[in-house]
Design an enzyme around this catalytic site. Sequence first.
Site, PDB file in Angstrom:
ATOM      1  CG  ASN A  71     -64.914  18.690  26.242  1.00 33.25           C
ATOM      2  OD1 ASN A  71     -63.888  18.792  26.912  1.00 33.25           O
ATOM      3  ND2 ASN A  71     -64.903  18.609  24.926  1.00 33.25           N
ATOM      4  CG  HIS A 104     -60.753  26.168  19.764  1.00 29.10           C
ATOM      5  ND1 HIS A 104     -61.580  25.902  18.700  1.00 29.10           N
ATOM      6  CD2 HIS A 104     -60.579  24.988  20.403  1.00 29.10           C
ATOM      7  CE1 HIS A 104     -61.910  24.617  18.697  1.00 29.10           C
ATOM      8  NE2 HIS A 104     -61.306  24.038  19.729  1.00 29.10           N
ATOM      9  CD  GLU A 160     -59.818  29.276  23.692  1.00 27.35           C
ATOM     10  OE1 GLU A 160     -59.853  28.493  24.649  1.00 27.35           O
ATOM     11  OE2 GLU A 160     -59.217  29.022  22.640  1.00 27.35           O
ATOM     12  CB  SER A 217     -58.765  24.589  24.741  1.00 21.07           C
ATOM     13  OG  SER A 217     -59.750  25.370  24.163  1.00 21.07           O
ATOM     14  CG  ASP A 238     -64.800  30.313  22.341  1.00 18.99           C
ATOM     15  OD1 ASP A 238     -65.682  29.812  23.064  1.00 18.99           O
ATOM     16  OD2 ASP A 238     -64.272  29.695  21.396  1.00 18.99           O
ATOM     17  CG  HIS A 265     -63.046  25.033  27.612  1.00 19.16           C
ATOM     18  ND1 HIS A 265     -63.202  23.690  27.362  1.00 19.16           N
ATOM     19  CD2 HIS A 265     -62.342  25.532  26.572  1.00 19.16           C
ATOM     20  CE1 HIS A 265     -62.597  23.401  26.229  1.00 19.16           C
ATOM     21  NE2 HIS A 265     -62.079  24.495  25.726  1.00 19.16           N
ATOM     22  CE  LYS A 281     -65.434  21.931  24.131  1.00 21.44           C
ATOM     23  NZ  LYS A 281     -64.975  22.969  23.222  1.00 21.44           N
TER      24      LYS A 281
HETATM   25  C1  PLP Z   1     -64.866  23.089  21.766  1.00 20.24           C
HETATM   26  C2  PLP Z   1     -64.505  24.477  21.407  1.00 20.24           C
HETATM   27  C3  PLP Z   1     -65.091  25.121  20.317  1.00 20.24           C
HETATM   28  C4  PLP Z   1     -65.950  24.391  19.329  1.00 20.24           C
HETATM   29  O1  PLP Z   1     -67.230  24.190  19.793  1.00 20.24           O
HETATM   30  P1  PLP Z   1     -68.094  23.018  19.119  1.00 20.24           P
HETATM   31  O2  PLP Z   1     -69.468  23.299  19.550  1.00 20.24           O
HETATM   32  O3  PLP Z   1     -67.523  21.750  19.658  1.00 20.24           O
HETATM   33  O4  PLP Z   1     -67.896  23.113  17.641  1.00 20.24           O
HETATM   34  C5  PLP Z   1     -64.824  26.456  20.117  1.00 20.24           C
HETATM   35  N1  PLP Z   1     -63.990  27.132  20.923  1.00 20.24           N
HETATM   36  C6  PLP Z   1     -63.367  26.532  21.966  1.00 20.24           C
HETATM   37  C7  PLP Z   1     -62.462  27.330  22.817  1.00 20.24           C
HETATM   38  C8  PLP Z   1     -63.600  25.186  22.222  1.00 20.24           C
HETATM   39  O5  PLP Z   1     -62.974  24.592  23.235  1.00 20.24           O
END
Ligand code: PLP
Length: 384
Positions: free
Chosen positions: A46, A134, A178, A182, A208, A211, A242
């Site tokens: 990531n 997620h 999102e 993901s 969210d 990514h 990431k």
């Molecule tokens: C990786 C991820 C998270 C979690 O984030 P972390 O900082 O790794 O806990 C939350 N939402 C999505 C969509 C993710 O891909």
Amino acid sequence: MNTIEQMQLKLQELEERSNQRTLPALIHEGRNVVAGGRRMLNLSSNDYLGLASDRKLREEFLGGLSADSFLPTSSSSRLLTGNFTIYEELECTLARLFKTEAALTFNSGYHANTGILPAVSDAQTLILADKLVHASLIDGIRLSSAHCIRYRHNDVQQLARLIAENHAHYRQIIIVTESIFSMDGDAADLATLVQLKQTYHNVLLYVDEAHAFGVRGAQGLGCAEEAGCIQDIDFLVGTFGKAAASAGAYIACRSTVKEYLVNRMRTFIFTTALPPLNVAWTLFIVQRLSTLQKQRKHLEHISRMLRESLTEKGHACPSTSHIVPMIVGNSADTLLRAKELQQHGFYALPVRPPTVPEGTSRIRFSLTAEIKEEEIRELIRLIV
Ligand SMILES: *Cc1c(COP(=O)(O)O)cnc(C)c1O
């Protein structure tokens, strides 16, 4: 049967379906990983901008540190004695970049997603969540007292219907999505979601950008920056784990939302704040994000190459981003394909149920700006 025997049976079942997971033994060498004595290009990272493997960047950061600023613990929750000034600096910087009233940071994206929704919703709240959000968002919904309906992935028409049917029966509706997803690497239509929510007075939007932060937008602020709708999103969330090559997460929001979360969000209140050292590194990266347009362009270029070749070769590829799945079907075949790629020096990982639906096991390529065009060409030759 006792508990341990039950566990053993469940594990056996997982193994029989090729769905058992184990912790891989890995050595990291910049953009490569060494596993089982083999050195492979990491296609599952990531570290989208290649910042985590940039030694020069770490040297520069280290150069600015002293024993006084090397603070590996906060020793407390931020509400008690853990609120070091570096936190406020990071949050001011984020609010300035996003041009929002406020920003608040968290220990991880998981903390953010499991904490925000329970804090801001009640039994008179309806959460409408995309089918593919997620696990951390699902857990946040579960911890909340809201009612929840999942709408078909990216199906705005169904979402609009659900809002029309329900908005009068609830105090508020929160749409949860999102920006870049993901597992499929496709994207939500943020402009349309904003339009939809703006036709109602009691509909809020939670996005969210895990990514997309660092990867999309002129300054790397995410898909919301690209779509020009940062200010229209009520809960704009992302992780530093990431592309930002750090740990932690943020929300860009109105001051009232921030103040409310500080008072109500259990995963913010009841945990030791991240080490100031880590926050200083995050700030160091965030201040450089806008200068990384070349990396973003390159990542976009190689991602397009891979997506287009997969499509040409008849692999249905839902992706529009740097996350590019190659859907194989059953888990055993997917494991074999991944092994094959690894034997040729490409560290690509299989993704299996329960992370994705039964029958859609896949190799998930997660590209980074450090991968060369020539390496993508070689990968394409191998796949087809
Ligand atoms: C990786 C991820 C998270 C979690 O984030 P972390 O900082 O790794 O806990 C939350 N939402 C999505 C969509 C993710 O891909």
